[in-house]
Design an enzyme around this catalytic site. Structure first.
Site, PDB file in Angstrom:
ATOM      1  N   GLN A  17       0.774  -1.245   0.000  1.00  0.00           N
ATOM      2  CA  GLN A  17       0.000   0.000   0.000  1.00  0.00           C
ATOM      3  C   GLN A  17       0.804   1.293   0.000  1.00  0.00           C
ATOM      4  OE1 GLN A  17      -3.333   2.446   2.637  1.00  0.00           O
ATOM      5  NE2 GLN A  17      -2.939   0.361   3.215  1.00  0.00           N
ATOM      6  N   GLU A 138       1.376  -1.080   8.380  1.00  0.00           N
ATOM      7  CA  GLU A 138       0.569   0.065   8.818  1.00  0.00           C
ATOM      8  C   GLU A 138       0.542   0.280  10.336  1.00  0.00           C
ATOM      9  OE1 GLU A 138      -1.581   2.459   7.224  1.00  0.00           O
ATOM     10  OE2 GLU A 138      -1.761   3.103   9.301  1.00  0.00           O
ATOM     11  N   ASP A 167       0.591   3.795   6.033  1.00  0.00           N
ATOM     12  CA  ASP A 167       0.838   3.417   4.639  1.00  0.00           C
ATOM     13  C   ASP A 167       0.558   4.582   3.687  1.00  0.00           C
ATOM     14  OD1 ASP A 167       1.726   0.859   5.067  1.00  0.00           O
ATOM     15  OD2 ASP A 167      -0.233  -0.057   4.902  1.00  0.00           O
ATOM     16  N   GLY A 242      -7.733  20.241  21.057  1.00  0.00           N
ATOM     17  CA  GLY A 242      -7.200  21.451  20.430  1.00  0.00           C
ATOM     18  C   GLY A 242      -7.751  22.694  21.094  1.00  0.00           C
ATOM     19  N   GLY A 243      -7.630  23.818  20.400  1.00  0.00           N
ATOM     20  CA  GLY A 243      -8.042  25.100  20.969  1.00  0.00           C
ATOM     21  C   GLY A 243      -9.545  25.205  21.171  1.00  0.00           C
TER      22      GLY A 243
HETATM   23  N1  CAO Z   1      12.116 -10.063  -8.878  1.00  0.00           N
HETATM   24  C1  CAO Z   1      12.667 -10.897  -7.978  1.00  0.00           C
HETATM   25  N2  CAO Z   1      12.556 -10.746  -6.658  1.00  0.00           N
HETATM   26  C2  CAO Z   1      11.838  -9.686  -6.233  1.00  0.00           C
HETATM   27  C3  CAO Z   1      11.227  -8.778  -7.109  1.00  0.00           C
HETATM   28  C4  CAO Z   1      11.386  -8.996  -8.491  1.00  0.00           C
HETATM   29  N3  CAO Z   1      10.859  -8.197  -9.387  1.00  0.00           N
HETATM   30  N4  CAO Z   1      10.595  -7.846  -6.399  1.00  0.00           N
HETATM   31  C5  CAO Z   1      10.809  -8.146  -5.107  1.00  0.00           C
HETATM   32  N5  CAO Z   1      11.550  -9.265  -5.021  1.00  0.00           N
HETATM   33  C6  CAO Z   1      12.049  -9.920  -3.813  1.00  0.00           C
HETATM   34  C7  CAO Z   1      13.042  -9.005  -3.139  1.00  0.00           C
HETATM   35  O1  CAO Z   1      14.308  -9.095  -3.759  1.00  0.00           O
HETATM   36  C8  CAO Z   1      12.998  -9.531  -1.733  1.00  0.00           C
HETATM   37  O2  CAO Z   1      13.786 -10.703  -1.642  1.00  0.00           O
HETATM   38  P1  CAO Z   1      15.014 -10.872  -0.597  1.00  0.00           P
HETATM   39  O3  CAO Z   1      14.452 -10.558   0.759  1.00  0.00           O
HETATM   40  O4  CAO Z   1      15.394 -12.290  -0.785  1.00  0.00           O
HETATM   41  O5  CAO Z   1      16.079  -9.926  -0.933  1.00  0.00           O
HETATM   42  C9  CAO Z   1      11.535  -9.901  -1.613  1.00  0.00           C
HETATM   43  O6  CAO Z   1      10.996 -10.084  -2.894  1.00  0.00           O
HETATM   44  C10 CAO Z   1      10.695  -8.755  -1.060  1.00  0.00           C
HETATM   45  O7  CAO Z   1      10.936  -8.699   0.233  1.00  0.00           O
HETATM   46  P2  CAO Z   1      10.099  -7.749   1.193  1.00  0.00           P
HETATM   47  O8  CAO Z   1      10.863  -7.754   2.469  1.00  0.00           O
HETATM   48  O9  CAO Z   1       9.852  -6.430   0.606  1.00  0.00           O
HETATM   49  O10 CAO Z   1       8.701  -8.491   1.252  1.00  0.00           O
HETATM   50  P3  CAO Z   1       7.920  -9.100   2.498  1.00  0.00           P
HETATM   51  O11 CAO Z   1       6.627  -9.580   1.958  1.00  0.00           O
HETATM   52  O12 CAO Z   1       8.749 -10.070   3.247  1.00  0.00           O
HETATM   53  O13 CAO Z   1       7.686  -7.843   3.451  1.00  0.00           O
HETATM   54  C11 CAO Z   1       6.933  -5.629   3.924  1.00  0.00           C
HETATM   55  C12 CAO Z   1       6.682  -6.916   3.154  1.00  0.00           C
HETATM   56  C13 CAO Z   1       5.828  -4.647   3.548  1.00  0.00           C
HETATM   57  C14 CAO Z   1       6.888  -5.907   5.419  1.00  0.00           C
HETATM   58  C15 CAO Z   1       8.304  -5.055   3.525  1.00  0.00           C
HETATM   59  O14 CAO Z   1       8.337  -4.895   2.142  1.00  0.00           O
HETATM   60  C16 CAO Z   1       8.624  -3.727   4.186  1.00  0.00           C
HETATM   61  O15 CAO Z   1       8.954  -3.649   5.370  1.00  0.00           O
HETATM   62  N6  CAO Z   1       8.576  -2.646   3.393  1.00  0.00           N
HETATM   63  C17 CAO Z   1       8.923  -1.325   3.852  1.00  0.00           C
HETATM   64  C18 CAO Z   1       7.856  -0.749   4.677  1.00  0.00           C
HETATM   65  C19 CAO Z   1       6.553  -0.655   3.950  1.00  0.00           C
HETATM   66  O16 CAO Z   1       6.422  -0.079   2.890  1.00  0.00           O
HETATM   67  N7  CAO Z   1       5.524  -1.186   4.562  1.00  0.00           N
HETATM   68  C20 CAO Z   1       4.189  -0.937   4.053  1.00  0.00           C
HETATM   69  C21 CAO Z   1       3.507  -2.149   3.779  1.00  0.00           C
HETATM   70  S1  CAO Z   1       1.881  -1.744   3.225  1.00  0.00           S
HETATM   71  O17 CAO Z   1       0.962  -2.274   4.472  1.00  0.00           O
END
Ligand code: CAO
Length: 409
Positions: A17, A138, A167, A242-243
């Site tokens: 998101q 979030e 988000d 607030g105010g």
């Molecule tokens: N081709 C190949 N691999 C891909 C890819 C692609 N096009 N796009 C993503 N990937 C892989 C990444 O390389 C990564 O792999 P590694 O961990 O092995 O390096 C993996 O997919 C993505 O990892 P992630 O940590 O982003 O995904 P997750 O589902 O484990 O975690 C989240 C999700 C949201 C917790 C994490 O992305 C995060 O903390 N993001 C930052 C904060 C954020 O935006 N949070 C908002 C979430 S919305 O509610």
């Protein structure tokens, strides 16, 4: 009509998101947003599905006006294609877990080498420091940005808010950073790194609670309904804090959303006393000024509720507004989705989708007179591979077939 960001190109590696909410705004402003997804697609395509085998509302409501390409960033060929792509884009946006893009082989220094004009925007849960490598969702950001500790009733647990401030709230901050970087590039010719931490964005939205944290050192927060104060800002239920005092008061017929939020400005008191049938309180020294009312806000709102409980919230809205009294009925999601004025404002809009048919989404909340946003459907997974890899990068049909067969696109 030319759009505000026409000609700006966004390579959009965002998912879930926070990131997609930012790049969707850029797309509505006219940027060409190309969503780069793993061959399995953004996870939200399949999350919270309401219809089998159809992109979810979660995905379709956050990815409108974008194109979609697939690319396996863990394959050598995928990395080569990514280099070709990065040269052609103004903005790269991502919100993977910490270090994911580095692990793909593309730290910021390398991206800068490939395209010195590139603006590289990242959303993470946290800034530098002990939490830097933690993932975040979030409510984690709400918990650590000051929202949860200040939301709820004083005698209840901390609460999450329905507004997605962690988000989408962070996404909107990212948009501001990206647009500023684009503007600075006009003068410097250089791209730059834009980073926004979800904890920081939530804290920015909870700024007034840090105001109150410091006011506490000088005595109790009289605008809060709480009777006792410790050394931290308490949860204050529906008080604005607030105010000007405000509260959600009950209306007829007493359903879960039959409430109206009313704010009593100093000028509002006299007309309110008329409306509620207690005109004698307008000049009563125990009630006449904000200062004397401050110590008994609960009683003041009870007086108003004694009147409002016999009228429905729409009637109360109309009557209070006849006297310019700021107020807002609590609208349910059903009321909002059916609200004609929101549809007329194109903030609740209908979009057609080839797989799911027509659905309702939230439109563009920022209105530009010379760049009106038109909401178009989200792309199917890899729908624009031919346009980008074939037409733009010049790959042949057989190249594309080979890339597909080997799982690169
Ligand atoms: N081709 C190949 N691999 C891909 C890819 C692609 N096009 N796009 C993503 N990937 C892989 C990444 O390389 C990564 O792999 P590694 O961990 O092995 O390096 C993996 O997919 C993505 O990892 P992630 O940590 O982003 O995904 P997750 O589902 O484990 O975690 C989240 C999700 C949201 C917790 C994490 O992305 C995060 O903390 N993001 C930052 C904060 C954020 O935006 N949070 C908002 C979430 S919305 O509610």
């Amino acid at each position: 009509m030319r759009k505000a960001l026409e000609g700006v190109r966004v390579l959009d590696m965002t998912h879930v998101q926070s990131g997609p909410s930012a790049t969707q705004i850029l797309a509505w402003l006219g940027a060409d947003v190309v969503k780069l997804e793993a061959t399995t697609g953004d996870i939200t395509r399949k999350q919270l599905r309401d219809l089998p085998d159809v992109d979810s509302l979660y995905f379709t409501m956050l990815n409108s006006n974008k194109r979609s390409i697939t690319l396996n960033m863990k394959s050598d060929k995928g990395k080569q294609l990514f280099v070709d792509l990065v040269k052609k884009f103004d903005i790269l946006a991502e919100n993977f877990g910490p270090g994911a893009v580095d692990r793909m082989g593309f730290p910021w220094e390398k991206l800068q080498e490939i395209n010195p004009k590139l603006i590289y925007a990242s959303i993470k849960g946290f800034g530098d420091g002990p939490y830097k490598f933690y993932k975040a969702y979030e409510v984690v950001a709400q918990a650590m940005g000051g929202s949860m500790s200040t939301t709820g009733f004083p005698d209840g647990p901390p609460l999450a808010t329905g507004a997605q401030i962690g988000d989408s709230g962070t996404g909107m901050h990212a948009v501001a950073g990206i647009l500023a970087a684009l503007y600075q590039r006009e003068h410097t010719g250089q791209g730059q790194r834009v980073t926004v931490a979800m904890q920081h964005a939530v804290l920015n939205l909870c700024r007034v609670k840090l105001r109150d944290q410091q006011r506490l050192a000088h005595g109790p927060l009289n605008e809060y309904p709480n009777k006792e104060f410790g050394d931290e800002v308490p949860r204050s239920a529906n008080a604005s804090g607030g105010g000007q005092p405000g509260w959600a008061i009950k209306c007829a017929p007493g359903g879960p959303n039959d409430y109206i939020y009313v704010i009593v400005q100093p000028v509002g008191w006299a007309p309110i006393t008329q409306l509620i049938g207690r005109p004698e309180l307008a000049n009563d020294p125990d009630w006449a000024t904000p200062e004397v009312r401050l110590g008994k806000l609960d009683k003041m709102f009870q007086l108003i509720e004694d009147w409002s409980a016999d009228h429905d919230k729409w009637e109360v809205l109309a009557k209070l507004n006849e006297h310019n009294i700021p107020c807002g009925p609590i609208l349910s999601t059903k009321e909002i989705i059916e609200d004609e004025s929101l549809a007329d404002n194109e903030i609740v809009v209908k979009v057609d989708h080839p797989e799911r048919g027509e659905f309702t989404t939230v439109g563009m909340p920022i209105k530009l007179s010379d760049s009106p946003a038109e909401v178009r459907r989200s792309p199917l997974l890899g729908e624009h591979n031919q346009e980008i890899y074939g037409n733009e990068l010049g790959l042949s049909e057989s190249d594309m077939a080979e890339l597909k067969a080997s799982g690169v696109i």
